[in-house]
Structure formats: structure tokens, C-alpha cells
Motif scaffolding. Structure first.
Motif, short mmCIF file in Angstrom:
data_model
loop_
_atom_site.label_atom_id
_atom_site.label_comp_id
_atom_site.label_asym_id
_atom_site.label_seq_id
_atom_site.Cartn_x
_atom_site.Cartn_y
_atom_site.Cartn_z
N TYR A 239 0.86 -1.35 -0.04
CA TYR A 239 0.10 -0.31 0.18
C TYR A 239 0.75 1.24 -0.01
CZ TYR A 239 -3.71 3.26 1.34
OH TYR A 239 -4.49 4.55 1.32
N ASN A 240 1.95 1.24 0.65
CA ASN A 240 2.82 2.48 1.07
C ASN A 240 4.18 2.31 0.25
OD1 ASN A 240 1.79 3.85 3.62
ND2 ASN A 240 1.75 1.94 4.13
N GLN A 242 4.69 0.41 -3.14
CA GLN A 242 4.52 -0.66 -3.94
C GLN A 242 5.60 -0.70 -5.16
OE1 GLN A 242 0.52 -0.41 -5.94
NE2 GLN A 242 0.80 -2.69 -6.59
N GLU A 262 -2.52 -9.31 1.90
CA GLU A 262 -3.61 -8.71 2.29
C GLU A 262 -3.84 -8.78 3.78
OE1 GLU A 262 -7.05 -11.96 1.82
OE2 GLU A 262 -5.51 -12.96 0.51
N TYR A 273 -2.21 -0.90 9.54
CA TYR A 273 -2.92 -0.99 8.05
C TYR A 273 -3.98 -0.14 7.96
CZ TYR A 273 -4.82 -2.27 3.66
OH TYR A 273 -5.45 -2.10 2.34
N THR A 276 -2.91 3.56 8.31
CA THR A 276 -2.42 3.63 6.76
C THR A 276 -3.79 3.96 5.80
OG1 THR A 276 -0.60 2.30 7.06
CG2 THR A 276 -0.99 2.85 4.85
N VAL A 277 -4.80 3.12 5.85
CA VAL A 277 -5.73 3.60 4.85
C VAL A 277 -6.61 4.70 5.38
CG1 VAL A 277 -7.84 2.64 4.31
CG2 VAL A 277 -5.95 0.87 4.23
#
Length: 282
Positions: A239-240, A242, A262, A273, A276-277
Motif C-alpha cells: 500500500y505504501n 509498491q 492482504e 494498516y 495507513t488506509v
């Protein structure tokens, strides 16, 4: 014109006289017996000359310190004190540099050079932390000193440099955690390694060490058979970061086990996570 030549001749004589006091014998005894015949400005100029021309910055520090002794509390003594800090730092005498800088701050806290004194004090720690294996207490001291520059003198010319150095010192602490974590990981001490990498992810997340820390978490959790945690670490990494080669490596390791990056389970990584989202941690 004649006056200018006379002035130049006087200055040359002063510098020559001061130079002779430093030749041979016990410098401290010989010079202290002779410097009291010169005024503070003349001694200060000699210190500047030594700082620019001598290979030994301590030569300049001697003159600046003598001004403080012979003409205490004068304007020249104040100027000489900050130059002592600078000269000692240039010579690599970091403890002496700190002592002079702190003395300046204690004596002249509101002076226009106070920001520079604080910056020199911080640098005296910062310039000793280039080796990751060294005592990390120096790094903490550097961070504290640099933060003081940033917070107390935000409009000074030293604040921007202090911010850059603060970030590098912060990264240095994270690098130390990574070094220890890799040591444990290599030797199969997975729980101990995970604890170190967790510190990087939770406390040093803005540093350049974070992508590798997440990769090493994937490796360590896979080694322990904790696939939920490994997959979640991989998801955070993807996510951060890639485009990072660390993500490519993590993805390859997960796919090799038939897994994918995942979020799974309710571990501490799941909280990271979600943060982060939500944009509170990048």
C-alpha cells in the motif's frame, strides 16, 4: 594614504609580535606572559588569522580563550566565546565545543548568536553519529539539540539545516534497530527480530528504513508459520511502497507460499494498516 600605510604597518607588527609568542617552548606559559600587552581586538584578530591559516584550530582557540581570561564580560570576550566553540568543533574537540557553546547560551541567552551557539552544540553530537555501531546516546542528544534549534529559533538561518539533520539522525536510530533486527533474523531468533522491526514500523515510520522493516517482518513471520501477520505486513508494504524492490521481494516470498499481500487477523499490523488506509500514517 600615508595613514593607511601606517595602519597596515601597525597591524603587521601586532601580528608578528603575537606570532613570536607562539614559537617554541611551553606555549601556555610563554604566551600568557606576553598577551597582556595587547588589547582584545588585536588578540581576536590573531585568533582569526590562526583559524584561517593554521592546520591546528587549537592555535586559534588559545587566543580566543585568552580574550575571555584577560577581558572578561567585554564585547570581545562574547565574540571570542562563540569562536572558541567553532574552533573546537573544527578541531574535533566536541566536548570542548559543547562546553563553550553552552557557556555562551548561559551567559548571553538573548544574543543574536545564541541560535548559532545552539546549532554548534547540536552539531557537536551530530557529527559523532556517522557510525551506526556507536553509542546511540549521542544520537538522542543530537536530536534534542537540533529540536531546540528548530523550536526556539525557527526563523534563524540554522533552522532549515537543523530540520534536515534531525531527519537524518532520526533515520540513524531506525537504522540501528534494523541492524540489530537483521542480526537476530540471520541467526533464527525470529521473535527478537520481530520486536526490533516492529519498533521501526511503529516509531520510525517516516524514515527510509520502514520498507525493509516490513519486508523483514514478512520473512520472520513466514519462518514462524504466522501467515496472517506475514500477509498483513506485505499488504502494508504494498500500500505504501509498491514501487519498492522490498515489496517485490515480499510479494515473491508470499506467492512462493501460495499467499497474497492482504490484511488478515487482528494483530498489531492490522491496526497499522487501518491507520495507513485512513491517512494518519504514511
Amino acid at each position: 594614504m600615508a595613514g593607511a600605510k601606517t595602519s597596515a604597518s601597525v597591524m603587521a607588527a601586532v601580528l608578528a609580535g603575537l606570532l613570536l609568542t607562539g614559537c617554541g617552548g611551553d606555549r601556555d606559559r610563554a604566551q600568557r606572559q606576553n598577551l597582556d600587552q595587547y588589547d582584545a581586538a588585536e588578540i581576536y584578530r590573531r585568533g582569526e588569522y590562526e583559524l584561517e591559516n593554521s592546520r591546528e584550530p587549537e592555535d586559534a582557540v588559545f587566543y580566543f580563550s585568552e580574550i575571555e581570561r584577560l577581558y572578561p564580560y567585554s564585547e570581545w570576550a562574547k565574540r571570542a566565546l562563540i569562536m572558541q566553540a567553532f574552533g573546537n568543533h573544527k578541531a574535533g574537540n566536541y566536548e570542548e565545543a559543547r562546553a563553550a557553546a553552552q557557556r555562551f547560551l548561559d551567559t548571553y541567552p538573548g544574543d543574536e548568536d545564541a541560535a548559532y551557539a545552539q546549532y554548534l552544540l547540536a552539531l557537536s553530537y551530530y557529527d559523532q553519529i556517522d557510525d551506526v555501531g556507536r553509542d546511540q546516546g549521542l544520537t538522542f542528544q543530537a536530536l534534542q539539540g537540533l529540536r531546540t534549534v528548530i523550536e526556539r529559533y525557527p526563523d534563524s538561518e540554522y533552522a532549515r539545516s537543523a530540520i534536515l539533520k534531525f531527519d537524518l539522525a532520526f533515520d540513524h536510530l531506525a537504522a540501528k534497530e534494523m541492524e540489530i533486527g537483521r542480526y537476530y533474523l540471520k541467526r533464527g531468533h525470529y521473535t527478537a527480530a520481530i520486536n526490533r522491526f516492529r519498533v521501526v514500523v511503529e516509531e520510525f515510520q517516516t524514515t527510509t528504513q520502514t520498507p525493509e522493516a516490513l519486508l523483514r517482518l514478512v520473512e520472520a513471520y513466514l519462518a514462524l508459520g504466522l501467515t496472517d501477520e506475514a500477509q498483513t505486513a506485505g499488504a502494508i508494504l504494498g500500500y505504501n511502497f509498491q514501487s519498492s524492490p522490498f515489496y517485490e521481494d515480499a510479494f515473491r516470498q508470499l506467492r512462493g507460499r501460495g499467499l497474497s499481500p492482504e490484511v488478515r487477523g487482528n494483530s498489531w499490523l492490522g491496526n497499522v494498516y487501518r491507520q495507513t488506509v485512513e491517512g494518519r500514517w504514511l
